[in-house]
Design a protein around this motif. Sequence first.
Motif, PDB file in Angstrom:
ATOM      1  N   LYS A   1     -55.332  -3.626 -30.233  1.00  9.48           N
ATOM      2  CA  LYS A   1     -56.280  -2.545 -30.519  1.00  9.48           C
ATOM      3  C   LYS A   1     -56.282  -1.562 -29.356  1.00  9.48           C
ATOM      4  CE  LYS A   1     -61.234  -2.012 -31.654  1.00  9.48           C
ATOM      5  NZ  LYS A   1     -62.498  -2.774 -31.881  1.00  9.48           N
ATOM      6  N   THR A   2     -56.418  -0.278 -29.653  1.00 10.49           N
ATOM      7  CA  THR A   2     -56.472   0.755 -28.617  1.00 10.49           C
ATOM      8  C   THR A   2     -57.942   1.105 -28.325  1.00 10.49           C
ATOM      9  OG1 THR A   2     -54.348   1.659 -29.300  1.00 10.49           O
ATOM     10  CG2 THR A   2     -55.763   3.072 -27.971  1.00 10.49           C
ATOM     11  N   LEU A   3     -58.270   1.136 -27.036  1.00 10.75           N
ATOM     12  CA  LEU A   3     -59.614   1.499 -26.581  1.00 10.75           C
ATOM     13  C   LEU A   3     -59.514   2.654 -25.593  1.00 10.75           C
ATOM     14  CD1 LEU A   3     -61.103  -2.067 -25.926  1.00 10.75           C
ATOM     15  CD2 LEU A   3     -61.488  -0.632 -27.946  1.00 10.75           C
TER      16      LEU A   3
ATOM     17  N   LEU B   1     -58.895   6.792 -19.899  1.00  9.41           N
ATOM     18  CA  LEU B   1     -57.591   6.137 -20.081  1.00  9.41           C
ATOM     19  C   LEU B   1     -57.548   5.486 -21.453  1.00  9.41           C
ATOM     20  CD1 LEU B   1     -56.837   4.268 -16.717  1.00  9.41           C
ATOM     21  CD2 LEU B   1     -55.592   6.220 -17.666  1.00  9.41           C
ATOM     22  N   ASP B   2     -56.439   5.677 -22.160  1.00  8.55           N
ATOM     23  CA  ASP B   2     -56.211   4.948 -23.407  1.00  8.55           C
ATOM     24  C   ASP B   2     -55.485   3.650 -23.070  1.00  8.55           C
ATOM     25  OD1 ASP B   2     -57.350   7.001 -24.830  1.00  8.55           O
ATOM     26  OD2 ASP B   2     -55.417   7.938 -25.331  1.00  8.55           O
TER      27      ASP B   2
ATOM     28  N   ASP C   1     -61.368  -7.460 -33.252  1.00 12.52           N
ATOM     29  CA  ASP C   1     -62.137  -6.646 -34.210  1.00 12.52           C
ATOM     30  C   ASP C   1     -63.513  -6.270 -33.662  1.00 12.52           C
ATOM     31  OD1 ASP C   1     -60.120  -6.592 -36.066  1.00 12.52           O
ATOM     32  OD2 ASP C   1     -60.856  -8.333 -37.193  1.00 12.52           O
ATOM     33  N   SER C   2     -64.068  -7.109 -32.825  1.00 11.37           N
ATOM     34  CA  SER C   2     -65.430  -6.864 -32.336  1.00 11.37           C
ATOM     35  C   SER C   2     -65.494  -6.306 -30.925  1.00 11.37           C
ATOM     36  CB  SER C   2     -66.238  -8.172 -32.399  1.00 11.37           C
ATOM     37  OG  SER C   2     -65.660  -9.151 -31.551  1.00 11.37           O
ATOM     38  N   ILE C   3     -64.398  -6.277 -30.213  1.00 18.35           N
ATOM     39  CA  ILE C   3     -64.423  -5.870 -28.809  1.00 18.35           C
ATOM     40  C   ILE C   3     -64.552  -4.354 -28.690  1.00 18.35           C
ATOM     41  CG2 ILE C   3     -61.952  -5.469 -28.380  1.00 18.35           C
ATOM     42  CD1 ILE C   3     -62.291  -7.207 -25.868  1.00 18.35           C
TER      43      ILE C   3
ATOM     44  N   TRP D   1     -56.328  -9.739 -23.280  1.00 18.48           N
ATOM     45  CA  TRP D   1     -55.658  -9.114 -22.140  1.00 18.48           C
ATOM     46  C   TRP D   1     -55.240  -7.682 -22.473  1.00 18.48           C
ATOM     47  CZ3 TRP D   1     -53.487 -12.623 -25.394  1.00 18.48           C
ATOM     48  CH2 TRP D   1     -52.264 -12.292 -26.005  1.00 18.48           C
ATOM     49  N   ALA D   2     -55.073  -6.905 -21.433  1.00 20.58           N
ATOM     50  CA  ALA D   2     -54.666  -5.510 -21.590  1.00 20.58           C
ATOM     51  C   ALA D   2     -53.151  -5.426 -21.624  1.00 20.58           C
ATOM     52  CB  ALA D   2     -55.218  -4.663 -20.455  1.00 20.58           C
ATOM     53  N   ALA D   3     -52.618  -4.741 -22.623  1.00 19.89           N
ATOM     54  CA  ALA D   3     -51.172  -4.578 -22.766  1.00 19.89           C
ATOM     55  C   ALA D   3     -50.771  -3.181 -22.301  1.00 19.89           C
ATOM     56  CB  ALA D   3     -50.761  -4.819 -24.206  1.00 19.89           C
ATOM     57  N   THR D   4     -51.385  -2.756 -21.200  1.00 23.58           N
ATOM     58  CA  THR D   4     -51.115  -1.414 -20.671  1.00 23.58           C
ATOM     59  C   THR D   4     -51.064  -1.501 -19.160  1.00 23.58           C
ATOM     60  OG1 THR D   4     -52.332  -0.413 -22.507  1.00 23.58           O
ATOM     61  CG2 THR D   4     -51.889   0.981 -20.592  1.00 23.58           C
ATOM     62  N   ARG D   5     -50.067  -0.864 -18.592  1.00 20.87           N
ATOM     63  CA  ARG D   5     -50.037  -0.694 -17.126  1.00 20.87           C
ATOM     64  C   ARG D   5     -50.474   0.738 -16.839  1.00 20.87           C
ATOM     65  NH1 ARG D   5     -45.231  -3.724 -17.684  1.00 20.87           N
ATOM     66  NH2 ARG D   5     -43.900  -1.894 -17.435  1.00 20.87           N
TER      67      ARG D   5
END
Length: 440
Positions: free
Chosen positions: A336-338, A361-362, A373-375, A414-418
């Motif tokens: 999911k993108t936040l 930051l995306d 779904d809830s985060i 976990w974050a899948a972004t650096r």
Amino acid sequence: MNIFKKIKNKLAGGFKNDFSLFVFSIVIAIIAWFVISMTVYPSIPKTISGVRLDTDISGTAAAENNLSLISCDVSSVRVKILGSRAEIGNLNSENIHAVLKADNISTTGTKTLSIGIVCDNPGIEFEVESIYPETASVVFDKFETRSFPVSPEVPNITYAEGKIRNDEEFVCDPEVINITGPSAQLDKIDRVSVISNKSMELDTSYSLAGEEIKLLTEDGSIIDQTQFKFDNTNFMISIPVLTQKTVNLTVGIVGAPSDFDKSCIKFDYSVDSITIASKTSQLSDVPDTYEIGKILLSDIIPGYTKTFTIETDDYINMSNVDTVTVTLDDDNLKMKTLVIDKFEISNPPSDYDFNILTKKLDIDVVGPADVIDSITSNDIIADINLINASSSVIQGASFNYDVTLSCPNYSNVWAATRSKAILSCTEKTAKATGSADGSD
């Protein structure tokens, strides 16, 4: 002739008895037969069997061309000769022999040669009427010396549980043998084996003496060694014994927050395990699992796959597997993108003031589908930790620095972004000390 005069006198004198007459008649008959044979039949035929064929080609054109006689299909002959009874009467297979006529031979291969007869007693003359067989099939070749690597064979050696032979160091000493023989026969040799038939079970490295040498063709047929000479027949076989264990393969996950549960990430492996071996004598010294590589946490997203080269370092890979493909088990995972708009700075150098210029930051987050779904972005902490920032990095009007993303409320997200944020800094001004008038 005197003999006839004596006979005449004898007849004139008469015979004393009948027995004397009988003996005298025999002598007269023999003498007459001998005289007739020598005058009427000066030459007689004689057949001699079992005459040895001499295969020595010294002094012939074949020998001058460095050829050697490898084989001959005739070992003896039967000869019919014609000559004076007095000269050939005592000839037999002991005092004559057959020879090969190799004066016109200059090349290798199979040749058909005529056979001749030689008398071992000089001065005796006779004519050869026939020889059987008249020819011999002879193989000529050149002798050469070639070097061949030798490989050991120990068919009756077994190994204790948890032990295996290290084939890379399973060798003979010396490792090469020089073989002299006909070139055509040398061409047939594909490999040379040194064999020990000793029976024993090994749990440690061992050396033993080779017992026999075997020459093999490309298809594994054994070659007759009769025509070969070896420069050495004494070989030692070294049998290095290793401790082996089958270990499960794993990968390490790096770049994860300290409170992150790494066990929540599951991988599928193209090969689940390999067998590794070590020179150590204790099975307990070999680990139960083996890490084939490391994966950055932020790289792990649904659909992730990567192929690793197996490098076993101090261990020996016994499985003949060089690579393993690792695939993320993402059946229950979701991404999911936040949008992050809150940042923290930790461990800033005390002599600088910092300002975060990046406002948003995306980022992509990954985790179980029901959690994702809830985060919300409020569950994510974006920390800019300057504890290792050098003065050369932070000097200037602005600089980029890594943002560490974590989700403390969920240990399996976990974050899948650096990501990097832009910061500015200003050096702090030192405060004046003392009173306004300069007194202490």
